[in-house]
Scaffold this active site. Structure first.
Site, short mmCIF file in Angstrom:
data_model
loop_
_atom_site.label_atom_id
_atom_site.label_comp_id
_atom_site.label_asym_id
_atom_site.label_seq_id
_atom_site.Cartn_x
_atom_site.Cartn_y
_atom_site.Cartn_z
N GLY A 1 58.28 53.87 10.58
CA GLY A 1 57.33 54.60 9.79
C GLY A 1 57.85 55.12 8.49
O GLY A 1 57.43 56.12 8.26
N SER B 1 55.87 56.18 4.32
CA SER B 1 55.18 57.33 3.92
C SER B 1 55.63 58.55 4.63
O SER B 1 56.64 58.53 5.46
CB SER B 1 53.81 57.27 4.04
OG SER B 1 53.50 57.32 5.60
N ILE C 1 56.85 61.75 6.58
CA ILE C 1 58.12 62.25 6.97
C ILE C 1 59.21 61.29 7.07
O ILE C 1 60.55 61.31 6.96
CB ILE C 1 57.93 62.92 8.53
CG1 ILE C 1 57.06 64.18 8.32
CG2 ILE C 1 59.12 63.36 9.00
CD1 ILE C 1 56.65 64.60 9.51
N ASP D 1 55.68 46.42 13.39
CA ASP D 1 54.14 46.99 13.85
C ASP D 1 54.23 47.11 15.46
O ASP D 1 54.33 46.65 16.09
CB ASP D 1 53.20 46.08 13.83
CG ASP D 1 51.78 46.62 14.03
OD1 ASP D 1 51.64 47.64 14.55
OD2 ASP D 1 50.92 45.90 13.84
N LEU D 2 54.53 48.61 15.57
CA LEU D 2 54.75 49.19 16.86
C LEU D 2 53.66 49.11 17.82
O LEU D 2 53.80 49.34 18.86
CB LEU D 2 55.02 50.95 16.71
CG LEU D 2 56.64 51.06 16.17
CD1 LEU D 2 56.56 52.24 15.56
CD2 LEU D 2 57.31 50.91 17.33
N SER E 1 54.46 65.89 18.20
CA SER E 1 53.60 66.70 17.62
C SER E 1 53.51 68.04 18.66
O SER E 1 53.34 67.94 19.77
CB SER E 1 52.31 66.13 17.17
OG SER E 1 51.18 67.04 17.03
N TYR F 1 37.71 58.06 26.71
CA TYR F 1 38.46 58.52 25.54
C TYR F 1 37.85 59.35 24.66
O TYR F 1 36.84 59.38 24.10
CB TYR F 1 38.64 57.02 24.76
CG TYR F 1 39.61 57.32 23.50
CD1 TYR F 1 40.85 57.10 23.63
CD2 TYR F 1 39.03 57.30 22.15
CE1 TYR F 1 41.85 57.24 22.36
CE2 TYR F 1 39.77 57.49 21.09
CZ TYR F 1 41.15 57.33 21.21
OH TYR F 1 42.04 57.24 20.41
N1 LIG Z 1 52.76 65.75 9.35
C1 LIG Z 1 52.51 66.49 10.16
O1 LIG Z 1 51.97 67.54 10.04
C2 LIG Z 1 52.90 66.19 11.58
C3 LIG Z 1 52.44 67.06 12.59
C4 LIG Z 1 52.74 66.64 14.07
C5 LIG Z 1 53.25 65.41 14.04
N2 LIG Z 1 53.49 64.61 13.26
C6 LIG Z 1 54.17 63.18 13.72
O2 LIG Z 1 55.14 62.96 12.52
C7 LIG Z 1 55.13 61.64 12.41
C8 LIG Z 1 55.24 61.27 10.75
O3 LIG Z 1 53.94 61.60 10.49
P1 LIG Z 1 53.67 62.01 8.97
O4 LIG Z 1 53.08 63.11 8.75
O5 LIG Z 1 54.79 61.54 7.98
O6 LIG Z 1 52.51 60.85 8.94
P2 LIG Z 1 52.28 59.49 8.00
O7 LIG Z 1 52.57 59.89 6.60
O8 LIG Z 1 50.90 59.11 8.31
O9 LIG Z 1 53.10 58.53 8.54
C9 LIG Z 1 53.23 58.00 9.73
C10 LIG Z 1 54.09 56.82 9.53
O10 LIG Z 1 54.00 55.68 10.78
C11 LIG Z 1 53.64 54.43 10.40
N3 LIG Z 1 52.82 53.67 11.29
C12 LIG Z 1 51.60 54.09 11.82
N4 LIG Z 1 51.27 53.15 12.79
C13 LIG Z 1 52.21 52.20 12.73
C14 LIG Z 1 52.48 50.94 13.59
N5 LIG Z 1 51.70 50.43 14.42
N6 LIG Z 1 53.76 50.23 13.22
C15 LIG Z 1 54.63 50.87 12.42
N7 LIG Z 1 54.32 51.86 11.70
C16 LIG Z 1 53.24 52.75 11.86
C17 LIG Z 1 52.61 54.54 8.92
O11 LIG Z 1 52.45 53.40 8.39
P3 LIG Z 1 51.34 52.96 7.24
O12 LIG Z 1 52.05 53.76 5.97
O13 LIG Z 1 51.31 51.58 7.36
O14 LIG Z 1 50.10 53.75 7.78
C18 LIG Z 1 53.31 55.75 8.50
O15 LIG Z 1 54.41 55.07 7.49
C19 LIG Z 1 54.28 60.97 13.19
O16 LIG Z 1 54.60 60.60 14.47
C20 LIG Z 1 53.18 62.07 13.29
O17 LIG Z 1 52.56 62.07 14.67
C21 LIG Z 1 53.39 65.11 11.58
#
Ligand SMILES: NC(=O)c1ccc[n+]([C@@H]2O[C@H](COP(=O)([O-])OP(=O)(O)OC[C@H]3O[C@@H](n4cnc5c(N)ncnc54)[C@H](OP(=O)(O)O)[C@@H]3O)[C@@H](O)[C@H]2O)c1
Length: 202
Positions: free
Chosen positions: A36, A39, A41, A88-89, A170, A192
Protein backbone atom coordinates in the site's frame (compact mmCIF):
# COMPACT_ATOMS: atom_id res chain seq x y z
CA UNK A 1 -3.87 15.19 26.57
CA UNK A 2 -4.60 14.21 22.98
CA UNK A 3 -3.97 10.42 23.14
CA UNK A 4 -1.76 10.38 20.04
CA UNK A 5 0.72 12.67 21.83
CA UNK A 6 1.26 10.26 24.74
CA UNK A 7 4.82 8.93 24.50
CA UNK A 8 5.50 5.22 24.94
CA UNK A 9 8.64 3.54 26.34
CA UNK A 10 10.38 4.18 23.00
CA UNK A 11 10.10 7.92 23.59
CA UNK A 12 7.83 8.27 20.57
CA UNK A 13 4.09 8.76 20.30
CA UNK A 14 1.39 8.21 17.71
CA UNK A 15 2.10 11.75 16.57
CA UNK A 16 5.82 11.19 15.99
CA UNK A 17 6.88 11.61 12.38
CA UNK A 18 8.71 8.90 10.44
CA UNK A 19 11.63 11.28 10.04
CA UNK A 20 11.85 11.79 13.81
CA UNK A 21 11.72 8.06 14.53
CA UNK A 22 14.47 7.27 12.02
CA UNK A 23 16.77 10.18 12.82
CA UNK A 24 20.43 9.14 12.71
CA UNK A 25 19.70 5.64 11.39
CA UNK A 26 21.61 4.35 8.39
CA UNK A 27 19.56 1.74 6.52
CA UNK A 28 22.15 1.08 3.81
CA UNK A 29 22.20 -2.61 2.94
CA UNK A 30 18.67 -3.25 4.20
CA UNK A 31 15.70 -4.08 2.00
CA UNK A 32 12.13 -3.28 2.99
CA UNK A 33 8.85 -4.21 1.38
CA UNK A 34 6.02 -1.74 2.00
CA UNK A 35 2.50 -2.70 0.92
CA UNK A 36 0.00 0.00 0.00
CA UNK A 37 2.92 2.29 -0.76
CA UNK A 38 1.11 4.38 -3.36
CA UNK A 39 -0.46 6.77 -0.83
CA UNK A 40 -0.74 7.83 2.80
CA UNK A 41 1.31 6.10 5.48
CA UNK A 42 2.80 3.60 3.01
CA UNK A 43 4.09 6.33 0.68
CA UNK A 44 5.60 8.30 3.58
CA UNK A 45 7.15 5.15 5.07
CA UNK A 46 8.70 4.32 1.68
CA UNK A 47 10.01 7.86 1.30
CA UNK A 48 11.66 8.00 4.70
CA UNK A 49 13.15 4.49 4.46
CA UNK A 50 14.57 5.34 1.03
CA UNK A 51 16.05 8.60 2.37
CA UNK A 52 17.91 6.50 4.94
CA UNK A 53 19.45 4.26 2.29
CA UNK A 54 17.03 1.32 2.54
CA UNK A 55 16.24 -0.45 -0.74
CA UNK A 56 12.45 -0.11 -0.85
CA UNK A 57 10.12 -2.39 -2.77
CA UNK A 58 6.68 -0.81 -3.07
CA UNK A 59 3.83 -3.30 -3.37
CA UNK A 60 0.94 -1.41 -4.98
CA UNK A 61 -2.28 -2.23 -6.76
CA UNK A 62 -2.16 0.99 -8.80
CA UNK A 63 1.16 0.89 -10.64
CA UNK A 64 0.97 4.41 -12.10
CA UNK A 65 0.24 5.88 -8.65
CA UNK A 66 3.18 3.86 -7.29
CA UNK A 67 5.48 5.13 -10.04
CA UNK A 68 4.43 8.71 -9.26
CA UNK A 69 5.36 8.24 -5.61
CA UNK A 70 8.67 6.70 -6.68
CA UNK A 71 9.38 9.71 -8.96
CA UNK A 72 8.75 12.14 -6.10
CA UNK A 73 11.10 10.23 -3.81
CA UNK A 74 13.77 10.05 -6.52
CA UNK A 75 13.57 13.84 -6.93
CA UNK A 76 14.38 14.21 -3.26
CA UNK A 77 16.95 11.39 -3.20
CA UNK A 78 18.29 10.68 -6.70
CA UNK A 79 20.33 7.69 -5.47
CA UNK A 80 17.36 6.02 -3.76
CA UNK A 81 16.84 2.35 -4.59
CA UNK A 82 13.14 1.73 -5.25
CA UNK A 83 11.21 -0.92 -7.12
CA UNK A 84 7.48 -0.79 -7.75
CA UNK A 85 5.67 -4.12 -8.08
CA UNK A 86 2.01 -4.94 -8.67
CA UNK A 87 0.21 -6.33 -5.64
CA UNK A 88 -3.52 -6.66 -5.04
CA UNK A 89 -3.91 -8.08 -1.56
CA UNK A 90 -7.58 -8.88 -2.11
CA UNK A 91 -6.58 -11.48 -4.71
CA UNK A 92 -4.77 -14.62 -3.62
CA UNK A 93 -3.38 -15.15 -7.13
CA UNK A 94 -2.05 -11.57 -7.22
CA UNK A 95 -0.31 -12.14 -3.88
CA UNK A 96 1.26 -15.33 -5.24
CA UNK A 97 2.38 -13.52 -8.43
CA UNK A 98 3.82 -10.72 -6.35
CA UNK A 99 5.84 -13.13 -4.20
CA UNK A 100 7.11 -14.82 -7.38
CA UNK A 101 8.12 -11.46 -8.90
CA UNK A 102 9.70 -10.31 -5.66
CA UNK A 103 11.78 -13.46 -5.42
CA UNK A 104 12.81 -12.99 -9.06
CA UNK A 105 14.45 -9.69 -8.05
CA UNK A 106 16.82 -11.79 -5.95
CA UNK A 107 16.92 -9.22 -3.17
CA UNK A 108 17.30 -9.88 0.53
CA UNK A 109 14.31 -8.99 2.73
CA UNK A 110 14.89 -7.48 6.16
CA UNK A 111 11.69 -5.56 6.78
CA UNK A 112 8.13 -6.35 5.75
CA UNK A 113 5.62 -3.59 6.42
CA UNK A 114 2.08 -4.85 5.95
CA UNK A 115 0.52 -1.43 5.65
CA UNK A 116 -2.13 -1.69 2.91
CA UNK A 117 -5.66 -1.80 4.22
CA UNK A 118 -9.25 -0.86 3.62
CA UNK A 119 -12.05 -0.08 6.06
CA UNK A 120 -15.68 0.95 6.27
CA UNK A 121 -16.57 -0.30 2.81
CA UNK A 122 -19.92 -1.60 1.56
CA UNK A 123 -20.28 -5.38 1.41
CA UNK A 124 -18.47 -6.94 -1.53
CA UNK A 125 -16.87 -10.30 -2.27
CA UNK A 126 -13.30 -10.57 -3.53
CA UNK A 127 -12.49 -12.42 -6.73
CA UNK A 128 -11.91 -15.48 -4.51
CA UNK A 129 -15.42 -15.15 -3.06
CA UNK A 130 -14.35 -13.80 0.34
CA UNK A 131 -15.70 -10.65 2.00
CA UNK A 132 -13.42 -7.94 0.62
CA UNK A 133 -12.20 -6.36 3.86
CA UNK A 134 -11.31 -9.73 5.39
CA UNK A 135 -9.69 -10.85 2.13
CA UNK A 136 -7.57 -7.68 1.89
CA UNK A 137 -6.68 -6.92 5.50
CA UNK A 138 -6.19 -10.47 6.77
CA UNK A 139 -5.94 -13.26 4.21
CA UNK A 140 -3.85 -11.36 1.66
CA UNK A 141 -1.41 -10.16 4.32
CA UNK A 142 -1.25 -13.61 5.91
CA UNK A 143 -0.47 -15.31 2.59
CA UNK A 144 2.06 -12.65 1.63
CA UNK A 145 3.87 -12.92 4.96
CA UNK A 146 3.99 -16.69 4.73
CA UNK A 147 5.28 -16.64 1.16
CA UNK A 148 8.10 -14.27 2.17
CA UNK A 149 8.97 -15.76 5.54
CA UNK A 150 11.66 -18.14 4.30
CA UNK A 151 13.32 -15.27 2.41
CA UNK A 152 13.29 -13.18 5.59
CA UNK A 153 14.76 -15.99 7.67
CA UNK A 154 17.48 -16.64 5.07
CA UNK A 155 18.31 -12.91 4.95
CA UNK A 156 18.58 -12.76 8.71
CA UNK A 157 20.84 -15.82 8.80
CA UNK A 158 23.06 -14.46 6.04
CA UNK A 159 23.63 -10.97 7.38
CA UNK A 160 23.07 -11.50 11.10
CA UNK A 161 20.49 -8.71 11.33
CA UNK A 162 17.11 -9.54 12.86
CA UNK A 163 14.21 -9.14 10.47
CA UNK A 164 11.07 -7.17 11.30
CA UNK A 165 7.47 -7.74 10.25
CA UNK A 166 5.28 -4.73 10.98
CA UNK A 167 1.50 -4.95 10.79
CA UNK A 168 -0.09 -1.51 10.50
CA UNK A 169 -3.40 -1.79 12.30
CA UNK A 170 -6.11 0.42 13.75
CA UNK A 171 -7.83 1.16 17.04
CA UNK A 172 -10.98 0.02 15.26
CA UNK A 173 -10.08 -3.52 16.34
CA UNK A 174 -11.81 -2.57 19.61
CA UNK A 175 -15.09 -2.04 17.79
CA UNK A 176 -15.94 -5.50 16.64
CA UNK A 177 -18.67 -8.09 16.89
CA UNK A 178 -19.24 -8.84 20.57
CA UNK A 179 -18.69 -12.55 20.03
CA UNK A 180 -15.50 -12.01 18.01
CA UNK A 181 -15.05 -12.79 14.36
CA UNK A 182 -17.82 -15.10 13.21
CA UNK A 183 -15.95 -17.09 10.64
CA UNK A 184 -18.98 -19.11 9.58
CA UNK A 185 -20.85 -15.87 8.73
CA UNK A 186 -18.01 -13.90 7.24
CA UNK A 187 -19.47 -13.96 3.72
CA UNK A 188 -23.03 -13.37 4.87
CA UNK A 189 -24.13 -9.96 3.62
CA UNK A 190 -27.06 -9.79 6.05
CA UNK A 191 -24.66 -10.08 9.02
CA UNK A 192 -22.27 -7.47 7.63
CA UNK A 193 -21.99 -4.10 9.36
CA UNK A 194 -19.49 -1.83 7.68
CA UNK A 195 -18.96 0.43 10.67
CA UNK A 196 -19.11 -0.73 14.28
CA UNK A 197 -20.04 1.15 17.37
CA UNK A 198 -19.66 -0.28 20.85
CA UNK A 199 -23.37 -1.11 20.95
CA UNK A 200 -23.32 -3.26 17.82
CA UNK A 201 -25.94 -5.95 18.48
CA UNK A 202 -24.10 -8.94 16.93
N1 LIG B 1 -4.63 7.16 8.58
C1 LIG B 1 -5.19 6.76 9.72
O1 LIG B 1 -5.61 7.58 10.55
C2 LIG B 1 -5.31 5.30 10.05
C3 LIG B 1 -5.97 4.94 11.22
C4 LIG B 1 -6.07 3.61 11.53
C5 LIG B 1 -5.49 2.65 10.73
N2 LIG B 1 -4.86 3.02 9.60
C6 LIG B 1 -4.27 1.97 8.78
O2 LIG B 1 -3.06 2.40 8.23
C7 LIG B 1 -2.86 1.80 6.96
C8 LIG B 1 -2.55 2.88 5.93
O3 LIG B 1 -3.63 3.76 5.91
P1 LIG B 1 -3.60 5.19 5.23
O4 LIG B 1 -4.21 6.12 6.18
O5 LIG B 1 -2.26 5.50 4.70
O6 LIG B 1 -4.68 4.96 4.09
P2 LIG B 1 -4.60 5.08 2.51
O7 LIG B 1 -3.96 6.35 2.10
O8 LIG B 1 -5.98 4.77 2.02
O9 LIG B 1 -3.62 3.91 2.12
C9 LIG B 1 -4.02 2.59 2.06
C10 LIG B 1 -3.17 1.94 1.00
O10 LIG B 1 -3.57 0.57 0.90
C11 LIG B 1 -3.71 0.28 -0.47
N3 LIG B 1 -4.62 -0.82 -0.72
C12 LIG B 1 -5.95 -0.89 -0.46
N4 LIG B 1 -6.44 -2.05 -0.88
C13 LIG B 1 -5.40 -2.73 -1.43
C14 LIG B 1 -5.28 -3.98 -2.06
N5 LIG B 1 -6.32 -4.78 -2.25
N6 LIG B 1 -4.07 -4.37 -2.51
C15 LIG B 1 -2.99 -3.57 -2.35
N7 LIG B 1 -3.05 -2.36 -1.79
C16 LIG B 1 -4.24 -1.95 -1.34
C17 LIG B 1 -4.23 1.56 -1.09
O11 LIG B 1 -4.03 1.51 -2.47
P3 LIG B 1 -4.83 2.49 -3.46
O12 LIG B 1 -4.07 3.78 -3.40
O13 LIG B 1 -4.72 1.79 -4.78
O14 LIG B 1 -6.23 2.59 -2.95
C18 LIG B 1 -3.38 2.57 -0.37
O15 LIG B 1 -2.12 2.72 -0.99
C19 LIG B 1 -4.13 1.01 6.65
O16 LIG B 1 -3.92 -0.36 6.94
C20 LIG B 1 -5.15 1.62 7.58
O17 LIG B 1 -6.16 0.71 7.95
C21 LIG B 1 -4.75 4.33 9.23
Amino acid sequence: MWPFNRKGPSGFSGSSLAEEVTQGIDGTGLTALVTGASSGIGAETSRVLALHGVHVVMGVRNLSAGERVKELIMKEAPNAKIDVLALDLSSLSSVRNFAYNFNALDLPLNILINNAGIAFIPFKLSEDGIELQFATNYLGQFLLTNLLLEKMKATSQENGVEGRIVIVSSDSYKMTYHRGIQFDKINNERRYVFFFFFFCPF
